[in-house]
Design a protein around this motif. Structure first.
Motif, PDB file in Angstrom:
ATOM      1  N   GLN A  47      33.654  25.469  35.667  1.00  0.00           N
ATOM      2  CA  GLN A  47      32.578  25.516  34.873  1.00  0.00           C
ATOM      3  C   GLN A  47      31.721  26.877  34.910  1.00  0.00           C
ATOM      4  O   GLN A  47      30.867  27.320  34.045  1.00  0.00           O
ATOM      5  N   THR A  48      31.643  27.497  35.317  1.00  0.00           N
ATOM      6  CA  THR A  48      30.596  28.318  35.942  1.00  0.00           C
ATOM      7  C   THR A  48      30.625  29.554  34.671  1.00  0.00           C
ATOM      8  O   THR A  48      30.367  30.853  33.853  1.00  0.00           O
ATOM      9  N   GLY A  49      32.508  30.216  34.107  1.00  0.00           N
ATOM     10  CA  GLY A  49      32.961  30.149  33.401  1.00  0.00           C
ATOM     11  C   GLY A  49      32.691  31.982  33.846  1.00  0.00           C
ATOM     12  O   GLY A  49      32.848  33.313  33.456  1.00  0.00           O
ATOM     13  N   SER A  50      32.650  32.126  35.446  1.00  0.00           N
ATOM     14  CA  SER A  50      32.761  33.624  36.102  1.00  0.00           C
ATOM     15  C   SER A  50      33.622  34.351  36.761  1.00  0.00           C
ATOM     16  O   SER A  50      34.767  33.715  36.840  1.00  0.00           O
ATOM     17  N   SER A  51      34.216  35.482  36.104  1.00  0.00           N
ATOM     18  CA  SER A  51      35.132  36.493  36.481  1.00  0.00           C
ATOM     19  C   SER A  51      35.490  35.904  38.436  1.00  0.00           C
ATOM     20  O   SER A  51      36.286  37.318  38.629  1.00  0.00           O
ATOM     21  N   GLY A  52      33.941  36.404  38.584  1.00  0.00           N
ATOM     22  CA  GLY A  52      34.119  37.150  40.133  1.00  0.00           C
ATOM     23  C   GLY A  52      35.405  35.746  41.137  1.00  0.00           C
ATOM     24  O   GLY A  52      35.490  36.924  41.629  1.00  0.00           O
ATOM     25  N   VAL A  53      35.723  34.893  40.522  1.00  0.00           N
ATOM     26  CA  VAL A  53      36.438  34.081  41.640  1.00  0.00           C
ATOM     27  C   VAL A  53      37.746  35.098  41.579  1.00  0.00           C
ATOM     28  O   VAL A  53      38.571  35.399  42.774  1.00  0.00           O
ATOM     29  N   LEU A  54      38.214  35.369  40.172  1.00  0.00           N
ATOM     30  CA  LEU A  54      39.479  36.381  39.757  1.00  0.00           C
ATOM     31  C   LEU A  54      39.826  37.804  40.370  1.00  0.00           C
ATOM     32  O   LEU A  54      40.077  37.901  41.156  1.00  0.00           O
ATOM     33  N   ASP A  55      38.197  38.230  40.546  1.00  0.00           N
ATOM     34  CA  ASP A  55      37.960  39.578  40.849  1.00  0.00           C
ATOM     35  C   ASP A  55      37.963  39.886  42.736  1.00  0.00           C
ATOM     36  O   ASP A  55      38.737  40.399  43.192  1.00  0.00           O
ATOM     37  N   ALA A  56      37.635  38.676  43.146  1.00  0.00           N
ATOM     38  CA  ALA A  56      37.836  38.053  44.421  1.00  0.00           C
ATOM     39  C   ALA A  56      39.808  38.209  45.240  1.00  0.00           C
ATOM     40  O   ALA A  56      40.245  38.776  46.358  1.00  0.00           O
ATOM     41  N   VAL A  57      40.192  36.931  44.243  1.00  0.00           N
ATOM     42  CA  VAL A  57      41.812  37.257  44.447  1.00  0.00           C
ATOM     43  C   VAL A  57      42.790  38.846  44.437  1.00  0.00           C
ATOM     44  O   VAL A  57      43.251  38.937  45.153  1.00  0.00           O
ATOM     45  N   ILE A  58      41.829  39.246  42.967  1.00  0.00           N
ATOM     46  CA  ILE A  58      42.881  40.517  42.956  1.00  0.00           C
ATOM     47  C   ILE A  58      42.224  41.938  44.246  1.00  0.00           C
ATOM     48  O   ILE A  58      43.024  42.187  44.898  1.00  0.00           O
ATOM     49  N   LEU A  59      40.810  41.847  44.452  1.00  0.00           N
ATOM     50  CA  LEU A  59      40.671  42.107  45.788  1.00  0.00           C
ATOM     51  C   LEU A  59      41.332  42.064  46.443  1.00  0.00           C
ATOM     52  O   LEU A  59      42.008  43.332  47.879  1.00  0.00           O
ATOM     53  N   GLY A  60      41.259  40.723  47.256  1.00  0.00           N
ATOM     54  CA  GLY A  60      42.159  39.807  48.527  1.00  0.00           C
ATOM     55  C   GLY A  60      44.238  40.457  48.606  1.00  0.00           C
ATOM     56  O   GLY A  60      44.370  42.171  48.983  1.00  0.00           O
ATOM     57  N   LEU A  61      44.984  40.400  47.291  1.00  0.00           N
ATOM     58  CA  LEU A  61      46.122  40.176  46.688  1.00  0.00           C
ATOM     59  C   LEU A  61      46.382  42.345  46.589  1.00  0.00           C
ATOM     60  O   LEU A  61      47.674  42.162  47.954  1.00  0.00           O
ATOM     61  N   LEU A  62      45.083  43.435  47.009  1.00  0.00           N
ATOM     62  CA  LEU A  62      45.150  44.356  46.308  1.00  0.00           C
ATOM     63  C   LEU A  62      45.036  44.691  48.027  1.00  0.00           C
ATOM     64  O   LEU A  62      46.182  45.545  48.897  1.00  0.00           O
ATOM     65  N   LEU A  63      44.486  44.921  48.524  1.00  0.00           N
ATOM     66  CA  LEU A  63      44.509  44.844  50.400  1.00  0.00           C
ATOM     67  C   LEU A  63      45.332  44.196  50.891  1.00  0.00           C
ATOM     68  O   LEU A  63      46.086  45.088  51.772  1.00  0.00           O
ATOM     69  N   LEU A  64      45.811  43.168  51.337  1.00  0.00           N
ATOM     70  CA  LEU A  64      47.548  42.651  51.396  1.00  0.00           C
ATOM     71  C   LEU A  64      48.279  43.294  51.261  1.00  0.00           C
ATOM     72  O   LEU A  64      49.721  43.436  51.835  1.00  0.00           O
ATOM     73  N   ALA A  65      48.640  44.100  49.819  1.00  0.00           N
ATOM     74  CA  ALA A  65      49.586  44.987  49.548  1.00  0.00           C
ATOM     75  C   ALA A  65      49.480  46.411  50.166  1.00  0.00           C
ATOM     76  O   ALA A  65      50.411  46.554  50.590  1.00  0.00           O
ATOM     77  N   MET A  66      48.002  46.522  49.843  1.00  0.00           N
ATOM     78  CA  MET A  66      48.235  48.169  51.477  1.00  0.00           C
ATOM     79  C   MET A  66      48.445  47.260  53.059  1.00  0.00           C
ATOM     80  O   MET A  66      49.361  48.526  53.236  1.00  0.00           O
ATOM     81  N   VAL A  67      48.191  46.772  53.263  1.00  0.00           N
ATOM     82  CA  VAL A  67      48.336  45.602  54.674  1.00  0.00           C
ATOM     83  C   VAL A  67      49.750  45.951  54.377  1.00  0.00           C
ATOM     84  O   VAL A  67      50.350  46.490  55.500  1.00  0.00           O
ATOM     85  N   ARG A  68      50.502  44.975  54.002  1.00  0.00           N
ATOM     86  CA  ARG A  68      51.762  45.069  53.914  1.00  0.00           C
ATOM     87  C   ARG A  68      52.662  46.367  53.859  1.00  0.00           C
ATOM     88  O   ARG A  68      53.752  46.750  54.095  1.00  0.00           O
TER      89      ARG A  68
END
Length: 204
Positions: free
Chosen positions: A63-84
């Motif tokens: 209900q917060t309508g914040s995009s912070g969660v998606l930003d965190a997910v995207i950042l995590g995915l990018l870092l995961l991709a870099m490690v891989r």
């Protein structure tokens, strides 16, 4: 979803064997049919995973309508991709199945698009993240079209290059393919790092 959110996600989707496969298919004798089938298969699998995640995630609303969660997910995915990418940097030889791409048929290309974009771990996580985020924000499923369009455009770039530059591209792409075989991990790391910086700036 803004372009700055969609573009890093699309980069994660195609970084690795996905884009390399698109280059291989663009250099085959039946490159038009093969490339189109590959992109169509990718479109089908990405749409299916995003839609499933959207429908299943409908019960979990943010209900917060914040995009912070998606930003965190995207950042995590990018870092995961870099490690891989870094961990696989020594694998200079392409997978054995890539040898079949030189004689690929449209049916094989379609199936490859479905499997690579619909079952590759980082792709599944990315597509699920998009669908779940839209469901949590109570946004329409059509908001995922930008993510789908950018991803498919990146996959179509090699064949679009052949279409635009004809013989020059047909001579150039094999050299790009060979160079990427030897240096793909460096290119991927640089691109991913660029988008880590973009997404990371949202937290500052």
């Amino acid at each position: 979803m803004s372009l700055l959110q969609v573009l890093p996600l699309a980069i994660v989707m195609v970084a690795g064997p996905q884009f390399l496969s698109a280059i291989f298919l663009a250099t085959t004798d039946r490159w038009r049919a093969n490339s189109l089938a590959f992109v169509a298969g990718a479109a089908l699998s990405i749409s299916a995973v995003v839609t499933a995640a959207y429908l299943l995630g409908g019960g979990v609303r943010d209900q917060t309508g914040s995009s912070g969660v998606l930003d965190a997910v995207i950042l995590g995915l990018l870092l995961l991709a870099m490690v891989r990418v870094y961990l696989n940097r020594e694998e200079s030889e392409p997978p054995e199945w890539m040898g079949k791409l030189t004689t690929a048929s449209p049916r094989f290309s379609f199936r490859l698009g479905v499997l690579l974009l619909g079952f590759f771990p980082t792709d599944v996580i990315t597509s699920v993240s998009v669908g779940s985020f839209l469901a949590a924000q109570e946004a329409p499923l059509t908001d995922a079209l930008g993510f789908l369009a950018v991803t498919l455009t990146l996959l179509a770039l090699p064949s679009l290059t052949v279409l635009a530059f004809s013989e020059r591209a047909e001579a150039f792409l094999p050299r790009v393919r060979e160079w990427m075989n030897d240096n793909a991990w460096i290119v991927n790391e640089v691109v991913l790092l660029f988008f880590v910086a973009i997404v990371g700036s949202n937290f500052l």
